[in-house]
Design an enzyme around this catalytic site. Structure first.
Site, mmCIF file in Angstrom:
data_model
loop_
_atom_site.group_PDB
_atom_site.id
_atom_site.type_symbol
_atom_site.label_atom_id
_atom_site.label_comp_id
_atom_site.label_asym_id
_atom_site.label_seq_id
_atom_site.Cartn_x
_atom_site.Cartn_y
_atom_site.Cartn_z
ATOM 1 N N GLY A 80 -163.108 -6.367 8.111
ATOM 2 C CA GLY A 80 -163.091 -4.913 8.042
ATOM 3 C C GLY A 80 -164.309 -4.290 8.690
ATOM 4 C CB ALA A 96 -160.357 -1.579 0.044
ATOM 5 C CB THR A 133 -162.094 6.533 -0.836
ATOM 6 O OG1 THR A 133 -161.510 7.550 -0.028
ATOM 7 C CG2 THR A 133 -161.203 6.344 -2.063
ATOM 8 C CG ASP A 134 -162.544 11.519 0.949
ATOM 9 O OD1 ASP A 134 -161.657 12.387 1.021
ATOM 10 O OD2 ASP A 134 -162.585 10.552 1.724
ATOM 11 C CE1 TYR A 169 -157.645 3.131 -0.007
ATOM 12 C CE2 TYR A 169 -158.166 5.460 0.274
ATOM 13 C CZ TYR A 169 -158.546 4.136 0.337
ATOM 14 O OH TYR A 169 -159.816 3.799 0.733
#
Length: 282
Positions: free
Chosen positions: A9, A54, A95-96, A119
């Site tokens: 990633g 992730a 994450t936002d 998600y």
């Protein structure tokens, strides 16, 4: 030893480039098997663990939420539990998307969470599992990650510009593009701080200044010297299976106060990524 879950990633790649880390790919650690992930930590007994892996296929997660839940929630929870047992720090990238994406103010760490897609729900569940584990931890929320590796917006725009001189790009979604290299550097700094006894908690780290996807695209083409006209469109004209947040701004003041780490300069980061991509094609 710094043990990193993730190998190919964007952030994991940068961690390997910047630090002396042991990175585990899917062959060594199956993220869909929480107990296997915990067992690796128990076996290797590292000094700190960074989870940079992730399930990130946002639209596909609408159909595979159970799998995304195992990878984004159950496995990080199991990792954190193993770290708690060994009394070692655990760092995790979030994450936002845990927020509802409304408003125009940058999100702070204590704002109410209300994810709007599968998600986001699985990432929030991961955060909750880590906090419940008892491990000393840092949850680092970020947004709009880009690099010279993997799939990301910068590489998509450059690919499209090879055959098109005009593009329509969403303009009502606003956030902070964030270089993966800067996220990796931040994680390594935080790992050192945690090993030295820092308390940890939840923090935000993203790029500034804030811009729209259309604005980001224009900057990409300007820096890359590509003559592409970008027309801004509303999200309604570019429907996706998963709802995207309109407001992805993250307030990074807490990280600056506690660790002296300032928001990423995405324009400088973009310049470095474009140079790397150019050198790869020569």
């Amino acid at each position: 030893m710094i043990l990193v879950f993730g190998k190919t990633g964007q952030v994991a790649t940068e961690l390997q480039r910047q630090g002396h880390v042991t990175a585990l790919g899917r062959d060594a650690a199956d993220l869909s098997d929480p107990q296997a992930c915990a067992a690796v930590i128990a076996d290797l007994k590292p000094s700190v663990v960074i989870n940079a892996a992730a399930y990130t296929a946002v639209d596909k997660a609408e159909e595979e939420e159970a799998l995304a839940q195992r990878i984004n929630a159950a496995s990080p929870g199991a990792m954190a539990g193993a770290c708690a047992h060994l009394d070692i720090p655990f760092l995790h990238v979030s994450t936002d998307y845990v927020f509802d994406g409304t408003g125009q103010r940058a999100w702070i760490e204590t704002d109410p969470v209300a994810p709007q897609n599968a998600y986001g729900r699985t990432k929030l569940a991961g955060e909750e599992a880590i906090r419940a584990s008892g491990a000393r931890h840092i949850i680092l929320r970020t947004a709009w990650v880009f690099s010279a590796h993997g799939a990301n917006f910068v590489k998509t725009m450059l690919r499209l510009s090879e055959t098109r001189d005009a593009l329509s790009v969403v303009e009502d979604q606003v956030g902070g593009p964030t270089p993966a290299a800067d996220i990796a550097a931040t994680l390594l700094t935080l790992a050192d701080a945690m090993c030295d006894g820092a308390t940890g908690g939840t923090y935000h780290y993203a790029g500034e200044p804030h811009t729209s996807w259309a604005g980001f695209a224009r900057a990409i083409f300007e820096q890359a010297g590509r003559d592409v006209t970008v027309t801004g469109i509303p999200s309604a004209e570019y429907p996706t299976p998963a709802t995207r947040p309109l407001n992805s701004r993250l307030d990074c003041a807490k990280l600056a106060t506690d660790f002296g780490i300032t928001p990423a300069d995405w324009q400088g980061g973009l310049s470095r990524v474009l140079k790397e991509l150019t050198s790869e094609t020569k």
